[in-house]
Design a protein around this motif. Structure first.
Motif, PDB file in Angstrom:
ATOM      1  N   ASN A  32       0.859  -1.175   0.000  1.00 27.57           N
ATOM      2  CA  ASN A  32       0.000   0.000   0.000  1.00 27.57           C
ATOM      3  C   ASN A  32       0.904   1.235   0.000  1.00 27.57           C
ATOM      4  O   ASN A  32       1.335   1.693   1.048  1.00 27.57           O
ATOM      5  CB  ASN A  32      -0.922   0.003   1.215  1.00 27.57           C
ATOM      6  N   ILE A  35      -0.230   4.343   2.391  1.00 28.32           N
ATOM      7  CA  ILE A  35      -0.048   4.199   3.842  1.00 28.32           C
ATOM      8  C   ILE A  35       1.439   4.132   4.176  1.00 28.32           C
ATOM      9  O   ILE A  35       1.886   4.670   5.178  1.00 28.32           O
ATOM     10  CB  ILE A  35      -0.863   2.999   4.387  1.00 28.32           C
ATOM     11  N   MET A  38       2.640   7.609   4.242  1.00 26.52           N
ATOM     12  CA  MET A  38       2.207   8.277   5.474  1.00 26.52           C
ATOM     13  C   MET A  38       3.056   7.852   6.668  1.00 26.52           C
ATOM     14  O   MET A  38       3.412   8.680   7.505  1.00 26.52           O
ATOM     15  CB  MET A  38       0.722   8.019   5.734  1.00 26.52           C
ATOM     16  N   LYS A  64       1.292  14.052   4.713  1.00 32.76           N
ATOM     17  CA  LYS A  64       0.089  13.620   5.428  1.00 32.76           C
ATOM     18  C   LYS A  64       0.370  12.388   6.284  1.00 32.76           C
ATOM     19  O   LYS A  64       1.160  11.525   5.923  1.00 32.76           O
ATOM     20  CB  LYS A  64      -1.039  13.293   4.442  1.00 32.76           C
ATOM     21  N   ASP A  66      -2.670  11.188   8.084  1.00 34.52           N
ATOM     22  CA  ASP A  66      -4.048  10.917   8.490  1.00 34.52           C
ATOM     23  C   ASP A  66      -4.382   9.428   8.540  1.00 34.52           C
ATOM     24  O   ASP A  66      -5.095   8.979   9.441  1.00 34.52           O
ATOM     25  CB  ASP A  66      -5.030  11.638   7.561  1.00 34.52           C
ATOM     26  N   GLY A  67      -3.867   8.645   7.585  1.00 45.09           N
ATOM     27  CA  GLY A  67      -4.135   7.209   7.577  1.00 45.09           C
ATOM     28  C   GLY A  67      -3.523   6.507   8.776  1.00 45.09           C
ATOM     29  O   GLY A  67      -4.123   5.593   9.352  1.00 45.09           O
ATOM     30  N   ALA A  70      -5.635   7.423  11.809  1.00 47.72           N
ATOM     31  CA  ALA A  70      -6.894   6.662  11.788  1.00 47.72           C
ATOM     32  C   ALA A  70      -6.686   5.211  12.210  1.00 47.72           C
ATOM     33  O   ALA A  70      -7.493   4.655  12.968  1.00 47.72           O
ATOM     34  CB  ALA A  70      -7.519   6.717  10.391  1.00 47.72           C
ATOM     35  N   MET A  71      -5.586   4.594  11.751  1.00 47.03           N
ATOM     36  CA  MET A  71      -5.293   3.207  12.141  1.00 47.03           C
ATOM     37  C   MET A  71      -5.085   3.103  13.645  1.00 47.03           C
ATOM     38  O   MET A  71      -5.601   2.189  14.301  1.00 47.03           O
ATOM     39  CB  MET A  71      -4.046   2.696  11.417  1.00 47.03           C
TER      40      MET A  71
END
Length: 92
Positions: A32, A35, A38, A64, A66-67, A70-71
């Motif tokens: 990925n 991610i 990130m 960024k 953000d991912g 969030a995880m």
């Protein structure tokens, strides 16, 4: 949906657990690219009590995380709701 405070102490459980899972090879983000990018934009901030939270390693708005956030929020909420921490059931 559950409220998740952005405070350093609130991120501690999820941050340490996700690190443990990565080190054990139980989480892999190689396939990925977003991610992985990130995660490369992160560094860990730690307070004097040992609480950890990912932050951007610089203030560039193009980097960024953000991912990742969030995880960790999802994992931290699940651990708290299921009374699990570092793979073991909490006793208190």
């Amino acid at each position: 949906m559950e409220k998740f405070s952005q405070g350093l102490g609130n991120f501690n459980i999820g941050t340490k657990e996700i690190e443990r899972l990565f080190l054990e090879g139980k989480i892999v983000v190689d396939k990925n690219p977003i991610i992985r990018w990130m995660f490369n934009n992160c560094e860990i901030k730690q307070d004097y009590m040992g609480n950890s939270k990912p932050i951007k390693y610089n203030d560039d708005d193009n980097n960024k995380i953000d991912g990742v956030i969030a995880m960790i929020e999802a994992l931290g909420t699940w651990l708290k709701d299921n009374e699990w921490y570092f793979g073991e059931e909490q006793t208190d």
